[in-house]
Design a protein around this motif. Sequence first.
Motif, PDB file in Angstrom:
ATOM      1  N   VAL A 300      95.281  -3.259  51.692  1.00  0.00           N
ATOM      2  CA  VAL A 300      94.259  -3.718  50.750  1.00  0.00           C
ATOM      3  C   VAL A 300      93.923  -2.580  49.799  1.00  0.00           C
ATOM      4  N   ASN A 301      93.996  -2.865  48.503  1.00  0.00           N
ATOM      5  CA  ASN A 301      93.631  -1.842  47.522  1.00  0.00           C
ATOM      6  C   ASN A 301      92.124  -1.658  47.501  1.00  0.00           C
ATOM      7  N   ALA A 302      91.714  -0.418  47.570  1.00  0.00           N
ATOM      8  CA  ALA A 302      90.279  -0.130  47.532  1.00  0.00           C
ATOM      9  C   ALA A 302      89.735  -0.473  46.150  1.00  0.00           C
ATOM     10  N   SER A 303      88.611  -1.156  46.127  1.00  0.00           N
ATOM     11  CA  SER A 303      88.009  -1.523  44.845  1.00  0.00           C
ATOM     12  C   SER A 303      86.561  -1.065  44.819  1.00  0.00           C
ATOM     13  N   TYR A 304      86.168  -0.479  43.711  1.00  0.00           N
ATOM     14  CA  TYR A 304      84.796  -0.015  43.547  1.00  0.00           C
ATOM     15  C   TYR A 304      84.198  -0.703  42.327  1.00  0.00           C
ATOM     16  N   ARG A 305      83.231  -1.559  42.569  1.00  0.00           N
ATOM     17  CA  ARG A 305      82.572  -2.238  41.459  1.00  0.00           C
ATOM     18  C   ARG A 305      81.480  -1.346  40.898  1.00  0.00           C
ATOM     19  N   LYS A 306      81.546  -1.131  39.617  1.00  0.00           N
ATOM     20  CA  LYS A 306      80.534  -0.302  38.976  1.00  0.00           C
ATOM     21  C   LYS A 306      79.248  -1.111  38.858  1.00  0.00           C
ATOM     22  N   ASN A 307      78.134  -0.506  39.259  1.00  0.00           N
ATOM     23  CA  ASN A 307      76.861  -1.182  39.099  1.00  0.00           C
ATOM     24  C   ASN A 307      76.013  -0.452  38.057  1.00  0.00           C
ATOM     25  N   LYS A 308      74.966  -1.113  37.624  1.00  0.00           N
ATOM     26  CA  LYS A 308      74.147  -0.583  36.534  1.00  0.00           C
ATOM     27  C   LYS A 308      73.272   0.578  36.978  1.00  0.00           C
ATOM     28  N   HIS A 309      73.115   0.754  38.248  1.00  0.00           N
ATOM     29  CA  HIS A 309      72.168   1.755  38.741  1.00  0.00           C
ATOM     30  C   HIS A 309      72.871   2.840  39.563  1.00  0.00           C
ATOM     31  N   GLU A 310      74.030   3.243  39.118  1.00  0.00           N
ATOM     32  CA  GLU A 310      74.746   4.291  39.837  1.00  0.00           C
ATOM     33  C   GLU A 310      73.989   5.611  39.742  1.00  0.00           C
ATOM     34  N   SER A 311      73.901   6.296  40.876  1.00  0.00           N
ATOM     35  CA  SER A 311      73.148   7.549  40.926  1.00  0.00           C
ATOM     36  C   SER A 311      73.870   8.666  40.187  1.00  0.00           C
ATOM     37  N   PHE A 312      75.210   8.605  40.199  1.00  0.00           N
ATOM     38  CA  PHE A 312      76.000   9.689  39.617  1.00  0.00           C
ATOM     39  C   PHE A 312      76.985   9.141  38.597  1.00  0.00           C
ATOM     40  N   THR A 313      76.956   9.703  37.401  1.00  0.00           N
ATOM     41  CA  THR A 313      77.949   9.364  36.390  1.00  0.00           C
ATOM     42  C   THR A 313      78.454  10.662  35.773  1.00  0.00           C
ATOM     43  N   ALA A 314      79.713  10.662  35.401  1.00  0.00           N
ATOM     44  CA  ALA A 314      80.307  11.859  34.798  1.00  0.00           C
ATOM     45  C   ALA A 314      79.671  12.131  33.449  1.00  0.00           C
ATOM     46  N   ILE A 315      79.416  13.408  33.180  1.00  0.00           N
ATOM     47  CA  ILE A 315      78.840  13.759  31.882  1.00  0.00           C
ATOM     48  C   ILE A 315      79.888  13.581  30.793  1.00  0.00           C
ATOM     49  N   LYS A 316      79.420  13.421  29.575  1.00  0.00           N
ATOM     50  CA  LYS A 316      80.316  13.165  28.440  1.00  0.00           C
ATOM     51  C   LYS A 316      81.002  14.463  27.994  1.00  0.00           C
ATOM     52  N   PRO A 317      82.157  14.324  27.296  1.00  0.00           N
ATOM     53  CA  PRO A 317      82.900  15.515  26.838  1.00  0.00           C
ATOM     54  C   PRO A 317      82.045  16.512  26.065  1.00  0.00           C
ATOM     55  N   LYS A 318      81.125  16.013  25.233  1.00  0.00           N
ATOM     56  CA  LYS A 318      80.272  16.913  24.457  1.00  0.00           C
ATOM     57  C   LYS A 318      79.418  17.779  25.368  1.00  0.00           C
ATOM     58  N   GLU A 319      78.924  17.186  26.474  1.00  0.00           N
ATOM     59  CA  GLU A 319      78.089  17.931  27.421  1.00  0.00           C
ATOM     60  C   GLU A 319      78.899  18.972  28.190  1.00  0.00           C
ATOM     61  N   LYS A 320      80.197  18.762  28.272  1.00  0.00           N
ATOM     62  CA  LYS A 320      81.061  19.693  29.003  1.00  0.00           C
ATOM     63  C   LYS A 320      81.263  21.019  28.271  1.00  0.00           C
ATOM     64  N   GLU A 321      80.987  21.014  26.979  1.00  0.00           N
ATOM     65  CA  GLU A 321      81.329  22.185  26.171  1.00  0.00           C
ATOM     66  C   GLU A 321      80.670  23.468  26.660  1.00  0.00           C
TER      67      GLU A 321
END
Length: 451
Positions: A300-321
């Motif tokens: 079974v392929n692991a599936s992760y449904r994105k929800n609207k209230h995720e505690s952690f999200t990757a920062i955007k490229p601009k923030e990485k600078e």
Amino acid sequence: MLNLPQTFLDSICHCKGFDEVAFVEAHQTASSTSIRLNPFKKTDLTFKLDKPVPWNDKGFYLEERPNFTYDVLFQAGCYYVQEAGSMFIEHALKSCVDFNKQLMVIDVCASPGGKSTLLNSLLNTESVLVANEVAKPRAEVLAQNLTKWGTSNVIVTNNDPTAFSDMDNVFDVMLIDAPCSGSGLFRKQHDAVDEWSLDNVNLCSQRQKRILSDMVGSLRSNGILVYSTCSYSQEENEMIADWLLSEFQLESVQIPIEVHWGIVETQSEVRKVFGYRFYPDKTRSEGFFCSVFRKKGDEVNASYRKNKHESFTAIKPKEKEVFLNWIENSEKHEIIKFKDDYLLTNSLAIQFINKHTHLYLKKVGTIIGSVIKNEVVPHHDLALSIHQAQQIKSIDCTNEEAIQFLKKELSIIDGDKGWNLMTYKAFGIGWIKHLGNRLNNYLPNEFRILK
């Protein structure tokens, strides 16, 4: 002289490969010291590496046991001191797992971290290791050792195995090095002989079954389970292996071994489950047992449904600078923010921690540090990371200076003002902030040499 109880010897006399005379004689000799090299931090060590562990290409026996505490390369995570038998797990997994794939791997009873660092060394950068430990003080030691190893694709959790019991089809590989009666370590830990009893063996067997019952459901179909102990007792080894096949949809996996290794291949009485025993009179190892299983069923392929209230999200490229001068190839990594800190990790780890929010997280990836007024305040994790940017200001220490730093006794050293990475043979060991006529040592106390 180490006196082994006759009740103990009688209890294992029917085990395949057991030779009482040779076994007792072996327990009158000193145990070997062995290390396993960190493939991400390759360097020349100060002792000879001319006696390889036959079943692990990164494992070596040492002629004598040095004072590891005062070896700066040990403190930098260039190698791990590990019992040779435990290193067999790498050989076992390589024979039945494709490590080129993206994998979710868990070490369930992970502290102090020997097997976790071994597993982590096998994974590609897209994969994730979850290293779990139920006891809080031991989880802290586990996190420290994985920090020294230097990788960012790791999560340390501090949970009872029951916390994983409601997870389904999550892990591709599972290692359960179960708490046991410890008879395999009698030669190293003489006090353990007095604590051994048949009652304790039976108690350990019950605990092992509970841990396995809690965990097997979270193993994916076609996933691999490695069960191991440092016990000689069949009640904790072959009988547990038999029980696993009777209770769960698992099949036994045979591991190829060389005759000259001295490892004894066993098969359980009822279901003929393959197991692998290490005796000190036959191998240059302490007592160890492991058995490998594959979970039946359609993959079974692991599936992760994105929800609207995720505690952690990757920062955007601009923030990485802001991290460009701190992280090598930062665009190839994911960075998340947790409270005031920024963490270096990968997308699979982010998916895992967002989905399983009930877990107590001790460590996620590599802590880069915090940002104050658009300037990075580096964390100790980054000092030991393999992902440091080449342009970070650093001071390469002599051995004496490095030891003084690790004792927090270094008062001054030549260097540029500001943050400097203290290194030894180019490997990071911690941070100082150079103030010109003095310095501030930011080494955390848990990494300090106290002796």
